[in-house]
Design a protein around this motif. Structure first.
Motif, PDB file in Angstrom:
ATOM      1  N   ALA A  45       0.921  -1.238  -0.020  1.00  0.00           N
ATOM      2  CA  ALA A  45       0.141   0.053   0.196  1.00  0.00           C
ATOM      3  C   ALA A  45       0.859   1.210  -0.084  1.00  0.00           C
ATOM      4  N   ALA A  46       2.017   1.212   0.877  1.00  0.00           N
ATOM      5  CA  ALA A  46       2.774   2.509   0.916  1.00  0.00           C
ATOM      6  C   ALA A  46       3.667   2.620  -0.306  1.00  0.00           C
ATOM      7  N   THR A  47       4.111   1.486  -0.967  1.00  0.00           N
ATOM      8  CA  THR A  47       4.562   1.774  -2.425  1.00  0.00           C
ATOM      9  C   THR A  47       3.655   2.357  -3.658  1.00  0.00           C
ATOM     10  N   LEU A  48       2.561   1.574  -3.603  1.00  0.00           N
ATOM     11  CA  LEU A  48       1.386   2.062  -4.365  1.00  0.00           C
ATOM     12  C   LEU A  48       1.227   3.784  -4.153  1.00  0.00           C
ATOM     13  N   SER A  49       1.038   3.925  -3.027  1.00  0.00           N
ATOM     14  CA  SER A  49       0.759   5.512  -2.823  1.00  0.00           C
ATOM     15  C   SER A  49       1.915   6.529  -3.221  1.00  0.00           C
ATOM     16  N   GLY A  50       3.108   6.060  -2.918  1.00  0.00           N
ATOM     17  CA  GLY A  50       4.232   6.775  -3.367  1.00  0.00           C
ATOM     18  C   GLY A  50       4.391   6.894  -4.696  1.00  0.00           C
ATOM     19  N   LEU A  51       4.272   5.760  -5.362  1.00  0.00           N
ATOM     20  CA  LEU A  51       4.487   5.691  -7.019  1.00  0.00           C
ATOM     21  C   LEU A  51       3.540   6.354  -7.787  1.00  0.00           C
ATOM     22  N   ILE A  52       2.358   6.254  -7.172  1.00  0.00           N
ATOM     23  CA  ILE A  52       1.016   6.632  -8.177  1.00  0.00           C
ATOM     24  C   ILE A  52       1.107   8.265  -7.491  1.00  0.00           C
ATOM     25  N   LEU A  53       1.218   8.591  -6.476  1.00  0.00           N
ATOM     26  CA  LEU A  53       1.311  10.387  -6.040  1.00  0.00           C
ATOM     27  C   LEU A  53       2.262  10.893  -6.933  1.00  0.00           C
ATOM     28  N   CYS A  54       3.654  10.378  -7.242  1.00  0.00           N
ATOM     29  CA  CYS A  54       4.626  10.665  -8.209  1.00  0.00           C
ATOM     30  C   CYS A  54       4.046  10.761  -9.549  1.00  0.00           C
ATOM     31  N   ILE A 216       2.432  27.505  -6.608  1.00  0.00           N
ATOM     32  CA  ILE A 216       3.659  27.974  -5.777  1.00  0.00           C
ATOM     33  C   ILE A 216       4.893  27.838  -6.748  1.00  0.00           C
ATOM     34  N   SER A 217       5.044  26.591  -7.177  1.00  0.00           N
ATOM     35  CA  SER A 217       6.453  26.401  -8.018  1.00  0.00           C
ATOM     36  C   SER A 217       6.489  25.014  -8.834  1.00  0.00           C
ATOM     37  N   TRP A 218       6.679  25.044 -10.028  1.00  0.00           N
ATOM     38  CA  TRP A 218       6.949  23.646 -10.813  1.00  0.00           C
ATOM     39  C   TRP A 218       8.001  22.837  -9.882  1.00  0.00           C
ATOM     40  N   GLY A 219       9.040  23.654  -9.503  1.00  0.00           N
ATOM     41  CA  GLY A 219      10.015  22.879  -8.970  1.00  0.00           C
ATOM     42  C   GLY A 219       9.775  22.095  -7.736  1.00  0.00           C
ATOM     43  N   LEU A 220       9.124  22.928  -6.742  1.00  0.00           N
ATOM     44  CA  LEU A 220       8.466  22.245  -5.463  1.00  0.00           C
ATOM     45  C   LEU A 220       7.490  20.831  -5.933  1.00  0.00           C
ATOM     46  N   GLY A 221       6.771  21.337  -6.802  1.00  0.00           N
ATOM     47  CA  GLY A 221       5.550  20.075  -7.129  1.00  0.00           C
ATOM     48  C   GLY A 221       6.552  18.972  -7.634  1.00  0.00           C
ATOM     49  N   PHE A 222       7.187  19.068  -8.589  1.00  0.00           N
ATOM     50  CA  PHE A 222       8.154  17.985  -8.875  1.00  0.00           C
ATOM     51  C   PHE A 222       8.796  17.394  -8.012  1.00  0.00           C
ATOM     52  N   GLY A 223       9.176  18.135  -7.059  1.00  0.00           N
ATOM     53  CA  GLY A 223      10.498  17.757  -5.976  1.00  0.00           C
ATOM     54  C   GLY A 223       9.563  16.863  -5.107  1.00  0.00           C
ATOM     55  N   LEU A 224       8.215  17.364  -4.773  1.00  0.00           N
ATOM     56  CA  LEU A 224       7.330  16.358  -3.962  1.00  0.00           C
ATOM     57  C   LEU A 224       7.231  15.014  -4.705  1.00  0.00           C
ATOM     58  N   CYS A 225       7.187  14.955  -5.991  1.00  0.00           N
ATOM     59  CA  CYS A 225       7.108  13.674  -6.687  1.00  0.00           C
ATOM     60  C   CYS A 225       8.124  12.804  -6.611  1.00  0.00           C
ATOM     61  N   VAL A 226       9.502  13.357  -6.668  1.00  0.00           N
ATOM     62  CA  VAL A 226      10.790  12.598  -6.231  1.00  0.00           C
ATOM     63  C   VAL A 226      10.541  12.154  -4.929  1.00  0.00           C
ATOM     64  N   ALA A 227      10.250  12.915  -3.722  1.00  0.00           N
ATOM     65  CA  ALA A 227      10.122  12.391  -2.461  1.00  0.00           C
ATOM     66  C   ALA A 227       9.306  11.316  -2.330  1.00  0.00           C
ATOM     67  N   ALA A 228       8.020  11.401  -2.807  1.00  0.00           N
ATOM     68  CA  ALA A 228       7.167  10.392  -2.928  1.00  0.00           C
ATOM     69  C   ALA A 228       7.605   9.011  -3.490  1.00  0.00           C
ATOM     70  N   SER A 229       8.323   9.176  -4.740  1.00  0.00           N
ATOM     71  CA  SER A 229       8.529   7.851  -5.170  1.00  0.00           C
ATOM     72  C   SER A 229       9.864   7.321  -4.529  1.00  0.00           C
ATOM     73  N   THR A 230      10.730   8.048  -3.858  1.00  0.00           N
ATOM     74  CA  THR A 230      11.889   7.691  -3.325  1.00  0.00           C
ATOM     75  C   THR A 230      11.371   6.740  -1.889  1.00  0.00           C
ATOM     76  N   ILE A 231      10.380   7.446  -1.187  1.00  0.00           N
ATOM     77  CA  ILE A 231       9.753   6.800  -0.277  1.00  0.00           C
ATOM     78  C   ILE A 231       9.200   5.597  -0.327  1.00  0.00           C
ATOM     79  N   GLY A 232       8.277   5.603  -1.400  1.00  0.00           N
ATOM     80  CA  GLY A 232       7.924   4.154  -1.961  1.00  0.00           C
ATOM     81  C   GLY A 232       8.631   3.222  -2.217  1.00  0.00           C
ATOM     82  N   LEU A 233       9.645   3.485  -3.015  1.00  0.00           N
ATOM     83  CA  LEU A 233      10.906   2.476  -3.396  1.00  0.00           C
ATOM     84  C   LEU A 233      11.352   1.990  -2.006  1.00  0.00           C
TER      85      LEU A 233
END
Length: 584
Positions: A45-54, A216-233
């Motif tokens: 569930a955590a992996t799915l959440s992180g990767l799909i959120l990203c 707010i910021s495209w960089g921050l938005g994509f950065g959150l995607c990076v964080a979500a996928s890293t945590i999911g992995l």
């Protein structure tokens, strides 16, 4: 259907083993029992959440990013988006082949997750470093600098890697999670939670992350995607010792190819009406399924016809490219029979793909304010579809289907549910055409400068999106259930991914259709206020109506496979042949 544990051995077989072999087998079996179960669910569930959120976080707003940050023309941006969506929906089939044939679920998901992290890191860099994207267009000017080859190349590499991350994990996580359970009840509960998490994460990505990117910021938005996928992995890798790992069983597609090759090689042999002249296997399994080849697609029956030299003294096949079992022949026939129905779903998804991208362009030209302080992000309009689908699936399951059962005494069939989805799809295109006609009338009634907003609330786009969502509540679960029921057993892992394949082909086909419309007509200029997008929607109404007629014909001609085989299995051997013939 619940996957059988690969390490399970019947007691009789274990008794015939040597003591050392018996102890090893029991140890393997006990080890298998210790793995899997609900202890793996938090990791899945955590992996799915992180990767799909990203993944959905960058896909949902990609058109806007291409237009605003990379100065891509509007229609070109929708075409790029369609190609990317098509790729992310074709990749699950590739992942399924790799999983079943070579590597297993764990390694495919792990590598795909790493690709997701790398891809979103590159996207974050393009959004954060000014030199990695072209200078912005001046307000009110039609002159914009196109991105350089390095800039566009880096962007496309990032998108490609991130797309692999989505395509290689979404359906693979579903099948891997289901394989952790033995009881059908547990598998059903798992899928309910899986789709709940999937849709919930879609909604969060399409609102929170898209809002951050826009406001707010495209960089921050994509950065959150990076964080979500890293945590999911990271969480996925931490659960490795708890997972039940299924070993690859070899490609089922090779088996189907053997049937075709064997039938061609024996095309000159006369077919026999006797069951003993066909090969049923020597393992006692295939003999209990289908006794005689059905008469439909009789040419393929040659593949199971026995001839001199085909069978060795121990009863096994001498050359699998020359002789196949009756069941393998029937498996290929099942795919051939369901193909017309499957193809009708491609043309069901094409209008949805075109409408999804064009709705973004419409929303960009409309008033998206809710009150004086909040503006709806363009990438969040898809939330209307997701919420509509989720709500109506619940209504369908809790109220409409039980009411239908009380009125008619039986449940609606999968084909009936898909048919209702076809009708709602056509109605959504009619609604889209009417709304766009009104928008164009308002836009042309006043003088608008380039980039100006039409004084029409974007809430007018909601009805068509709601209809798409309700239609998806009918046809999407109906398709998944139909293919899972009708596909051969050896392709059960591919049966659910075949829906993704449909969507992928639809996105590619919609791209080609839009290109055709642009070359033949003047309906789709870069400024849609100067075009006739409403005519595009009316064209989709015609295409959808014709496809619905095609679906009706295919549905009436289709004979269900697995239900018939269950009838065959339930009767005595004396009636097997006649019942199978009638089912063909």
């Amino acid at each position: 259907m619940i996957p059988v544990q690969q390490n399970f051995q019947p007691a009789a077989a274990m008794e015939s083993q040597q003591p050392g072999d018996k102890e090893a087998a029991m140890e393997v079996q006990q080890s298998s029992c210790r793995r899997g179960g609900w202890v793996t669910f938090p990791f899945i569930a955590a992996t799915l959440s992180g990767l799909i959120l990203c993944g959905w976080g960058w896909v949902a707003n990609l058109i806007v990013y291409l237009i605003q940050e990379f100065n891509v023309k509007s229609i070109d941006a929708t075409q790029i988006n369609n190609v990317i969506n098509g790729s992310t929906n074709l990749l699950p089939i590739v992942a399924a082949i790799l999983i079943d044939s070579f590597f297993g679920s764990f390694y495919v998901i792990a590598v795909s997750s790493c690709s997701s992290v790398l891809g979103t890191v590159l996207l974050t860099l393009t959004a954060s470093i000014t030199s990695l994207r072209p200078p912005p267009c001046k307000q009110g000017s039609s002159v914009c600098h196109a991105p350089t080859r390095v800039q566009i190349g880096l962007l496309y590499v990032g998108i490609a890697l991130a797309a692999i991350g989505i395509g290689g994990t979404r359906f693979a996580l579903a099948s891997m999670g289901a394989n952790q359970f033995d009881r059908p009840k547990d598998v059903g509960v798992f899928f309910n939670w899986y789709f709940f998490i999937l849709y919930t994460t879609f909604v969060i990505s399409s609102t929170v992350i898209v809002y951050i990117q826009d406001s707010i910021s495209w960089g921050l938005g994509f950065g959150l995607c990076v964080a979500a996928s890293t945590i999911g992995l990271a969480i996925f890798l931490l659960g490795k010792r708890f997972y039940r790992h299924e070993k690859p069983q070899g490609s089922p597609y090779t088996t189907l190819a053997r049937v075709l090759v064997a039938a061609i090689r024996k095309k000159n042999l006369p077919l026999s009406p006797e069951s003993v002249d066909y090969y049923h296997g020597n393992d006692g399994i295939n003999q209990n399924m289908v006794s005689t080849p059905t008469q439909s697609f009789r040419f393929l029956n040659h593949a199971a016809l026995k001839s001199e030299g085909d069978i060795q003294t121990n009863g096994s096949i001498a050359n699998p490219w020359r002789l196949c079992t009756v069941q393998q022949v029937e498996d290929l026939k099942a795919l051939v029979r369901i193909f017309p129905l499957w193809s009708s779903s491609i043309f069901l998804s094409i209008p949805i793909a075109i409408q999804g991208s064009m709705t973004v362009l419409q929303a960009l030209t409309m008033d998206r304010h809710l009150g004086s302080h909040f503006k709806i992000p363009v990438g969040s309009f898809v939330v209307v579809v997701l919420i509509s689908t989720s709500i109506f699936i619940s209504i369908l399951d809790r109220f409409l289907i039980p009411a239908w059962q009380k009125l008619t005494g039986q449940s609606p069939t999968h084909l009936q549910l898909i048919g209702v989805g076809h009708v709602l799809n056509v109605l959504s295109m009619v609604t889209s055409a009417l709304v766009e006609s009104r928008r164009l009338k308002i836009a042309r009634g006043i003088h608008l400068e380039p980039g100006s907003v039409v004084p029409m609330l974007s809430l007018w786009l909601f009805p068509q999106l709601v209809l798409v969502g309700i239609g998806e509540a009918f046809h999407f679960p109906g398709q998944v259930a139909l293919y899972y029921q009708e596909f051969p057993l050896l392709l059960r892992s591919t049966s659910t991914a075949s829906v993704s394949l449909i969507i992928g082909i639809a996105f590619y086909t919609s791209t080609a259709l839009v290109d055709l419309i642009r070359h033949v007509t003047e309906w789709l200029p870069n400024n849609i206020n100067d075009g006739r997008l409403d005519n595009v929607y009316w064209t989709l109404v015609v295409v959808g109506s014709l496809n619905f007629g095609y679906f009706i014909v295919c549905s009436r001609l289709y004979r269900h496979r697995n239900i018939e085989e269950k009838v065959v299995d339930s009767v005595g051997s004396g009636n097997e042949e006649s019942r199978t013939e009638q089912g063909a």
